[in-house]
Motif scaffolding. Structure first.
Motif, PDB file in Angstrom:
ATOM      1  N   GLY A  64       0.795  -1.221   0.000  1.00  0.00           N
ATOM      2  CA  GLY A  64       0.000   0.000   0.000  1.00  0.00           C
ATOM      3  C   GLY A  64       0.824   1.265   0.000  1.00  0.00           C
ATOM      4  O   GLY A  64       0.340   2.330  -0.374  1.00  0.00           O
ATOM      5  N   HIS A  65       2.094   1.160   0.435  1.00  0.00           N
ATOM      6  CA  HIS A  65       2.993   2.312   0.400  1.00  0.00           C
ATOM      7  C   HIS A  65       4.423   1.810   0.391  1.00  0.00           C
ATOM      8  O   HIS A  65       4.702   0.641   0.685  1.00  0.00           O
ATOM      9  CB  HIS A  65       2.740   3.266   1.581  1.00  0.00           C
ATOM     10  CG  HIS A  65       2.994   2.665   2.923  1.00  0.00           C
ATOM     11  ND1 HIS A  65       4.015   3.054   3.749  1.00  0.00           N
ATOM     12  CD2 HIS A  65       2.339   1.685   3.602  1.00  0.00           C
ATOM     13  CE1 HIS A  65       3.975   2.358   4.870  1.00  0.00           C
ATOM     14  NE2 HIS A  65       2.979   1.518   4.807  1.00  0.00           N
ATOM     15  N   GLU A  66       5.335   2.700   0.057  1.00  0.00           N
ATOM     16  CA  GLU A  66       6.715   2.304  -0.215  1.00  0.00           C
ATOM     17  C   GLU A  66       7.403   1.639   0.972  1.00  0.00           C
ATOM     18  O   GLU A  66       8.155   0.680   0.800  1.00  0.00           O
ATOM     19  CB  GLU A  66       7.521   3.533  -0.653  1.00  0.00           C
ATOM     20  CG  GLU A  66       8.937   3.216  -1.087  1.00  0.00           C
ATOM     21  CD  GLU A  66       9.669   4.434  -1.607  1.00  0.00           C
ATOM     22  OE1 GLU A  66      10.909   4.370  -1.726  1.00  0.00           O
ATOM     23  OE2 GLU A  66       9.003   5.450  -1.896  1.00  0.00           O
ATOM     24  N   SER A  67       7.159   2.139   2.176  1.00  0.00           N
ATOM     25  CA  SER A  67       7.870   1.610   3.352  1.00  0.00           C
ATOM     26  C   SER A  67       6.994   0.676   4.188  1.00  0.00           C
ATOM     27  O   SER A  67       7.205   0.541   5.392  1.00  0.00           O
ATOM     28  CB  SER A  67       8.378   2.769   4.216  1.00  0.00           C
ATOM     29  OG  SER A  67       7.294   3.609   4.608  1.00  0.00           O
ATOM     30  N   HIS A 134      -5.737   5.447   9.468  1.00  0.00           N
ATOM     31  CA  HIS A 134      -5.799   4.865   8.138  1.00  0.00           C
ATOM     32  C   HIS A 134      -5.213   3.462   8.240  1.00  0.00           C
ATOM     33  O   HIS A 134      -4.112   3.293   8.780  1.00  0.00           O
ATOM     34  CB  HIS A 134      -4.978   5.682   7.136  1.00  0.00           C
ATOM     35  CG  HIS A 134      -5.681   6.903   6.630  1.00  0.00           C
ATOM     36  ND1 HIS A 134      -5.229   7.652   5.570  1.00  0.00           N
ATOM     37  CD2 HIS A 134      -6.828   7.507   7.033  1.00  0.00           C
ATOM     38  CE1 HIS A 134      -6.046   8.658   5.336  1.00  0.00           C
ATOM     39  NE2 HIS A 134      -7.016   8.599   6.229  1.00  0.00           N
ATOM     40  N   PHE A 135      -5.937   2.474   7.767  1.00  0.00           N
ATOM     41  CA  PHE A 135      -5.359   1.124   7.769  1.00  0.00           C
ATOM     42  C   PHE A 135      -5.649   0.416   6.460  1.00  0.00           C
ATOM     43  O   PHE A 135      -6.626   0.712   5.759  1.00  0.00           O
ATOM     44  CB  PHE A 135      -5.826   0.312   8.975  1.00  0.00           C
ATOM     45  CG  PHE A 135      -7.269  -0.130   8.949  1.00  0.00           C
ATOM     46  CD1 PHE A 135      -7.623  -1.375   8.466  1.00  0.00           C
ATOM     47  CD2 PHE A 135      -8.274   0.686   9.455  1.00  0.00           C
ATOM     48  CE1 PHE A 135      -8.946  -1.807   8.468  1.00  0.00           C
ATOM     49  CE2 PHE A 135      -9.595   0.278   9.472  1.00  0.00           C
ATOM     50  CZ  PHE A 135      -9.938  -0.965   8.966  1.00  0.00           C
ATOM     51  N   LEU A 136      -4.769  -0.507   6.123  1.00  0.00           N
ATOM     52  CA  LEU A 136      -4.843  -1.251   4.871  1.00  0.00           C
ATOM     53  C   LEU A 136      -5.385  -2.643   5.144  1.00  0.00           C
ATOM     54  O   LEU A 136      -5.041  -3.274   6.148  1.00  0.00           O
ATOM     55  CB  LEU A 136      -3.461  -1.308   4.233  1.00  0.00           C
ATOM     56  CG  LEU A 136      -2.956   0.095   3.863  1.00  0.00           C
ATOM     57  CD1 LEU A 136      -1.450   0.193   4.000  1.00  0.00           C
ATOM     58  CD2 LEU A 136      -3.401   0.476   2.476  1.00  0.00           C
ATOM     59  N   VAL A 137      -6.223  -3.095   4.246  1.00  0.00           N
ATOM     60  CA  VAL A 137      -6.922  -4.355   4.469  1.00  0.00           C
ATOM     61  C   VAL A 137      -7.057  -5.082   3.138  1.00  0.00           C
ATOM     62  O   VAL A 137      -7.063  -4.459   2.066  1.00  0.00           O
ATOM     63  CB  VAL A 137      -8.313  -4.086   5.099  1.00  0.00           C
ATOM     64  CG1 VAL A 137      -9.164  -3.235   4.172  1.00  0.00           C
ATOM     65  CG2 VAL A 137      -9.039  -5.361   5.455  1.00  0.00           C
ATOM     66  N   ALA A 138      -7.117  -6.402   3.191  1.00  0.00           N
ATOM     67  CA  ALA A 138      -7.343  -7.182   1.976  1.00  0.00           C
ATOM     68  C   ALA A 138      -8.708  -6.822   1.389  1.00  0.00           C
ATOM     69  O   ALA A 138      -9.708  -6.764   2.105  1.00  0.00           O
ATOM     70  CB  ALA A 138      -7.279  -8.679   2.290  1.00  0.00           C
ATOM     71  N   THR A 139      -8.736  -6.556   0.107  1.00  0.00           N
ATOM     72  CA  THR A 139      -9.951  -6.080  -0.543  1.00  0.00           C
ATOM     73  C   THR A 139     -11.129  -7.020  -0.328  1.00  0.00           C
ATOM     74  O   THR A 139     -12.276  -6.567  -0.183  1.00  0.00           O
ATOM     75  CB  THR A 139      -9.694  -5.888  -2.053  1.00  0.00           C
ATOM     76  OG1 THR A 139      -8.662  -4.908  -2.228  1.00  0.00           O
ATOM     77  CG2 THR A 139     -10.940  -5.430  -2.779  1.00  0.00           C
ATOM     78  N   GLU A 140     -10.876  -8.306  -0.235  1.00  0.00           N
ATOM     79  CA  GLU A 140     -11.976  -9.265  -0.113  1.00  0.00           C
ATOM     80  C   GLU A 140     -12.734  -9.149   1.211  1.00  0.00           C
ATOM     81  O   GLU A 140     -13.846  -9.668   1.335  1.00  0.00           O
ATOM     82  CB  GLU A 140     -11.463 -10.703  -0.307  1.00  0.00           C
ATOM     83  CG  GLU A 140     -10.397 -11.145   0.679  1.00  0.00           C
ATOM     84  CD  GLU A 140      -8.983 -10.951   0.170  1.00  0.00           C
ATOM     85  OE1 GLU A 140      -8.089 -11.702   0.600  1.00  0.00           O
ATOM     86  OE2 GLU A 140      -8.779 -10.043  -0.659  1.00  0.00           O
ATOM     87  N   VAL A 141     -12.151  -8.468   2.192  1.00  0.00           N
ATOM     88  CA  VAL A 141     -12.863  -8.293   3.465  1.00  0.00           C
ATOM     89  C   VAL A 141     -13.114  -6.816   3.771  1.00  0.00           C
ATOM     90  O   VAL A 141     -13.572  -6.475   4.857  1.00  0.00           O
ATOM     91  CB  VAL A 141     -12.081  -8.940   4.634  1.00  0.00           C
ATOM     92  CG1 VAL A 141     -11.937 -10.439   4.431  1.00  0.00           C
ATOM     93  CG2 VAL A 141     -10.712  -8.290   4.803  1.00  0.00           C
TER      94      VAL A 141
END
Length: 260
Positions: A64-67, A134-141
């Motif tokens: 989701g981002h470079e680092s 802000h958090f990143l999550v698997a698209t399927e959920v």
């Protein structure tokens, strides 16, 4: 691929994941791609090691981002073009009109997310900001998360799906502290960092609840080095920032940073 030979290089508790990753690579050799869940740096190392053992397979990493610390991997045959592939990552923003939101930390958000029955593997990096998270999550959920995450630490919140390029990545914050320790042993430094007796520290370490650089470590005498990241289940994690030298009394001066 000689699985027995591979397993000998990893901790027994990692063997299940190694077997799974080996299967992903072997399937890619047979022209079947695999998009994994989010993997931690240790798991990423294992996958990379296995992929590097063959010239017929490649892997693309994206978090989701470079680092990003936690990333999904797309393992595929070497002839496949991966740069344009959808990596299945969605950004969710958490906000609230409640002023108490600014007092929440990473653990508060993680606890509320997992309380919904979500597996840790479906969650990427969590970035706490002044205005929420802000958090990143698997698209399927993602839809399930967006619809069901309504409270964080008893504070009512709202969620919104945003384009990935609107991610507000938070800087890693470390609370620095200097220690004077008799040795660089894992148990000694952990006991000083968390203000516990060495006898109490031995219990979680020997029970497999301690990791060094995301790898389970059950040896309390393991010497720590500058740059090592140590986590103790239920207590958080810290980084050995520097081994500053030895005092006149023969003790080590160690600078550590606790993740906050």
């Amino acid at each position: 691929m000689n699985t027995d030979n591979i397993l000998s290089h990893f901790h027994p508790d990692e063997h299940r994941f190694v077997d799974k990753a080996t299967e992903w690579v072997e399937r890619a050799e047979q022209h079947a791609a695999k998009l994994t869940d989010f993997l931690d740096p240790r798991q990423a190392f294992i996958v990379t090691t296995l992929v590097n053992r063959t010239t017929d397979v490649q892997v693309r990493w994206y978090g989701g981002h470079e680092s990003a610390e936690r990333k999904r991997a797309l393992i595929a045959p070497d002839y496949r073009e991966l740069d344009s592939e959808d990596m299945g990552i969605t950004l969710i923003a958490v906000t609230s009109l409640d002023d108490r939101l600014k007092d929440l930390d990473h653990g508060d958000y993680m606890g509320s997310i997992l309380a919904l029955g979500m597996k840790r593997e479906k969650i990427g990096d969590i970035h706490v900001t002044e205005h929420g998270c802000h958090f990143l999550v698997a698209t399927e959920v993602a839809d399930y998360m967006r619809l069901n995450l309504q409270q964080v630490h008893r504070i009512h919140v709202q969620t919104e799906q945003l384009p990935i390029d609107r991610l507000q990545a938070s800087d890693t914050k470390l609370e620095e502290n200097s220690l004077s320790v008799a040795s660089l042993r894992l148990d000694g430094i952990v006991s000083d960092v968390y203000h516990m007796s060495r006898a109490k520290v031995l219990i979680p370490i020997k029970a497999g609840r301690c990791k060094v650089n995301w790898k389970q470590e059950e040896d309390p005498s393991k010497p720590l080095r500058s740059g090592d990241v140590v986590s103790l289940q239920g207590f958080g994690r810290f980084k050995v920032l520097d081994i500053e030298g030895i005092t006149k009394k023969g003790r080590y001066r160690v600078k550590i940073g606790k993740y906050v």
